[in-house]
Design a protein around this motif. Structure first.
Motif, short mmCIF file in Angstrom:
data_model
loop_
_atom_site.label_atom_id
_atom_site.label_comp_id
_atom_site.label_asym_id
_atom_site.label_seq_id
_atom_site.Cartn_x
_atom_site.Cartn_y
_atom_site.Cartn_z
N PHE A 54 123.79 74.94 50.94
CA PHE A 54 123.67 76.14 50.11
C PHE A 54 123.99 77.41 50.90
N LEU A 55 123.58 77.44 52.17
CA LEU A 55 123.76 78.63 53.00
C LEU A 55 124.95 78.54 53.95
N SER A 56 125.73 77.49 53.83
CA SER A 56 126.79 77.23 54.81
C SER A 56 127.84 78.34 54.87
N LYS A 57 128.29 78.83 53.73
CA LYS A 57 129.34 79.84 53.73
C LYS A 57 128.88 81.11 54.45
N GLU A 58 127.71 81.61 54.07
CA GLU A 58 127.20 82.85 54.68
C GLU A 58 126.91 82.65 56.17
N THR A 59 126.36 81.48 56.51
CA THR A 59 126.04 81.19 57.91
C THR A 59 127.29 81.20 58.78
N ILE A 60 128.32 80.53 58.32
CA ILE A 60 129.56 80.48 59.10
C ILE A 60 130.22 81.85 59.19
N MET A 61 130.24 82.58 58.08
CA MET A 61 130.86 83.91 58.08
C MET A 61 130.13 84.87 59.02
N ILE A 62 128.80 84.74 59.10
CA ILE A 62 128.00 85.64 59.93
C ILE A 62 128.13 85.31 61.42
N PHE A 63 128.07 84.01 61.74
CA PHE A 63 127.98 83.61 63.15
C PHE A 63 129.33 83.37 63.81
N ILE A 64 130.31 82.88 63.06
CA ILE A 64 131.60 82.57 63.69
C ILE A 64 132.58 83.71 63.45
N HIS A 65 132.95 84.37 64.52
CA HIS A 65 133.83 85.53 64.41
C HIS A 65 135.31 85.14 64.33
N ASN A 66 135.63 83.97 64.82
CA ASN A 66 137.02 83.49 64.76
C ASN A 66 137.29 82.99 63.34
N ALA A 67 138.08 83.74 62.58
CA ALA A 67 138.32 83.44 61.16
C ALA A 67 139.01 82.10 60.94
N LYS A 68 139.65 81.58 61.98
CA LYS A 68 140.34 80.28 61.84
C LYS A 68 139.36 79.15 61.52
N TYR A 69 138.08 79.34 61.89
CA TYR A 69 137.07 78.30 61.66
C TYR A 69 136.35 78.46 60.31
N HIS A 70 136.55 79.55 59.60
CA HIS A 70 135.79 79.83 58.38
C HIS A 70 135.93 78.78 57.28
N PRO A 71 137.09 78.14 57.11
CA PRO A 71 137.19 77.09 56.08
C PRO A 71 136.23 75.92 56.29
N ALA A 72 135.56 75.86 57.43
CA ALA A 72 134.63 74.76 57.71
C ALA A 72 133.49 74.70 56.71
N HIS A 73 133.17 75.86 56.08
CA HIS A 73 132.02 75.89 55.16
C HIS A 73 132.23 74.99 53.95
N ILE A 74 133.46 74.66 53.63
CA ILE A 74 133.74 73.86 52.43
C ILE A 74 133.18 72.44 52.56
N VAL A 75 133.21 71.88 53.75
CA VAL A 75 132.79 70.48 53.91
C VAL A 75 131.30 70.33 54.16
N VAL A 76 130.62 71.42 54.52
CA VAL A 76 129.20 71.32 54.89
C VAL A 76 128.33 70.76 53.76
N PRO A 77 128.38 71.29 52.51
CA PRO A 77 127.52 70.73 51.46
C PRO A 77 127.80 69.26 51.18
N ILE A 78 129.06 68.86 51.29
CA ILE A 78 129.42 67.46 51.01
C ILE A 78 128.84 66.55 52.08
N VAL A 79 129.09 66.88 53.35
CA VAL A 79 128.60 66.04 54.45
C VAL A 79 127.07 66.04 54.50
N ALA A 80 126.44 67.19 54.20
CA ALA A 80 124.97 67.27 54.20
C ALA A 80 124.37 66.32 53.17
#
Length: 497
Positions: A325-351
């Motif tokens: 639920f919080l994956s998108k905001e967490t990744i956007m806040i903590f990871i400054h390298n925008a290349k990694y931001h699409p990672a939030h899409i897989v978090v709810p599925i894998v969780a």
């Protein structure tokens, strides 16, 4: 002094779990949080997604090697140590036999795997033999030898000592990794050296503990190893299927798609896997408790496990829900390298996949206690085959999303398979109504968020994180306030009124 079965499981299961797992839980939280912060705030700024992908796959290969080095004997070691702890001489003979067989067979595996890795993975990504191959295979061997000391402390519920050991070794890894990466700019080699140093520290400490308890000597009983192999070899397909479901997807992504996509997926996977902090901490204590209860009083075990599962599911469900639920905001806040931001899409599925993995643990332990390892193996072979085929077919077209969904399928299949067969060995009556209510509370929170988001259209990650957190606490709290979840119920000494 080595504890007997009564000392291990006697009294309130909740009090024992909280008291004994709290140390491990705190250390697990610390290691996961620090790992997340180091990966997001530091590593992602010094490594490209492609480099992160290669690094993750080196770790994947190390985990694969560990399976063959041990031949699954770590499971047998934990299962049969209860049958060999009558006297000090017997347990010394038992531990020593496992120690020497793992050393001998581990050296053989290390040599063979080094040659294979040199002409496959290392050649493909132009990696030198040292440190990438040499430290990876030797580190895997040291880790498996450390597992003997780890299992002994778990079996004796010495989680304080276990936790301190993990804490110290992990700090060695973190400090060395940061220094080599930031100061000496060693790239992915920094983590290779740091992981090896951590494995060395664990090996030294755990072997020292076994020597202190006089559990290692020049003793070897072939019958003990045969007993262990008969039990453990049928479990190898299950361990391999776990590797396929958890780790091979990253390897396939790097070959079938790109190093960058594998690296981005690995970041999301790392976040989703944080659910294991709680499940591992709980079953570090609850597994020996289950085995001890089964050995002494099966009816008491049935009552306690029946009352344990709904509480366990409540906590696991909301942890998995929060991660997704919080994956998108967490990744956007903590990871400054925008290349990694699409990672939030897989978090709810894998969780959600890790939710099923966490829930099958009690049923897995029931089957392993009764020695019906062929059940686990049969399910694992089916699961692994289907998972691998689906990944090979779907990853080239759909990429990391396909890898995430096959992970969910794998864990869900394992949960259903193990639950059905464990019921035939030791029936546990689940409160399905309570489990459904817990699940539906999450669905309601999700619907409420989409309603609020449709009205405010906020793009502020901190605002969205705050609103989502309030909704989650309201959802979980309502179950406690309405009496659907009674925390005090599991505190009763016998697990029931």
């Amino acid at each position: 002094m080595i504890k007997n079965n009564k000392e291990i499981y006697g009294g309130s299961q909740a009090k024992t779990i909280v008291k004994k797992s709290s140390w491990y839980f705190m250390v697990s939280i610390y290691t996961k949080v620090v790992s997340f912060l180091v990966a997001t705030l530091i590593v992602t700024n010094y490594l490209s997604p492609a480099e992160f992908g290669v690094l993750t796959n080196i770790e994947t290969i190390a985990n694969f090697l560990a399976i063959f080095i041990s031949l699954g004997l770590d499971e047998a070691y934990f299962r049969f140590i209860y049958n060999h702890n009558e006297t000090k001489d017997k347990i010394k003979e038992f531990v020593s036999s496992y120690f020497w067989i793992i050393i001998l067979f581990g050296i053989v595996v290390a040599v063979i795997s080094s040659v294979i890795m040199k002409y496959t993975f290392a050649a493909r990504f132009k990696l030198g033999f040292h440190p990438f191959i040499s430290l990876t295979v030797v580190g895997a061997l040291l880790l498996q030898l450390s597992a003997l000391g780890n299992s002994f402390l778990r079996q004796q519920l010495k989680t304080e000592l276990l936790s301190i050991t993990i804490f110290l070794s992990y700090n060695v890894y973190v400090i060395l990794n940061i220094v080599l990466l930031v100061v000496f700019r060693m790239g992915i080699q920094a983590q290779i050296y740091a992981l090896f140093a951590q494995n060395v520290v664990l090996f030294v400490i755990f072997v020292f503990i076994l020597l202190k308890y006089e559990l290692i000597g020049f003793k070897f009983n072939f019958k003990i190893i045969v007993e262990g192999l008969v039990y453990s070899i049928p479990l190898l397909p299950n361990q391999l299927s776990f590797w396929i479901a958890n780790l091979s997807d990253k390897l396939l992504l790097i070959y079938l798609r790109s190093e960058s996509e594998s690296g981005i997926y690995s970041v999301g996977y790392k976040i989703a896997s944080m659910i294991t902090v709680f499940s591992t901490a709980v079953f570090t204590v609850y597994k020996p408790m289950m085995f001890s209860m089964f050995s002494d009083d099966k009816e008491a075990a049935r009552k306690k496990i029946t009352h344990f599962i709904p509480i366990y599911y409540f906590v696991i469900f909301w942890l998995a829900f929060a991660l997704g639920f919080l994956s998108k905001e967490t990744i956007m806040i903590f990871i400054h390298n925008a290349k990694y931001h699409p990672a939030h899409i897989v978090v709810p599925i894998v969780a959600s996949g890790y939710l099923f993995m966490s829930m099958y643990k009690p049923f897995y332990n029931i089957i392993t206690y009764y020695g019906k390892t062929w059940v686990i193996s049969a399910g694992a072979i089916i699961q692994a085959a289907v998972n691998l085929v689906l990944n090979i077919i779907l990853i080239p077209r759909f990429g990391s999303i396909a890898a995430a969904w096959t992970t969910v399928f794998s864990f869900f299949f394992s949960y259903v398979w193990l639950y059905v067969f464990s019921q035939r060995l030791f029936s546990i009556k689940l409160d399905y109504k309570k489990l459904v209510i817990i699940t539906m509370s999450g669905v309601i929170v999700l619907c409420a968020w989409y309603g609020i988001d449709g009205l405010i259209h906020s793009t502020n990650n901190f605002v969205n994180f705050g609103i989502k957190s309030v909704l989650m606490f309201a959802g979980a709290g309502s179950l406690i306030l309405t009496g659907q979840i009674n925390i005090k119920e599991i505190l009763l000494k016998n697990g029931a009124k």
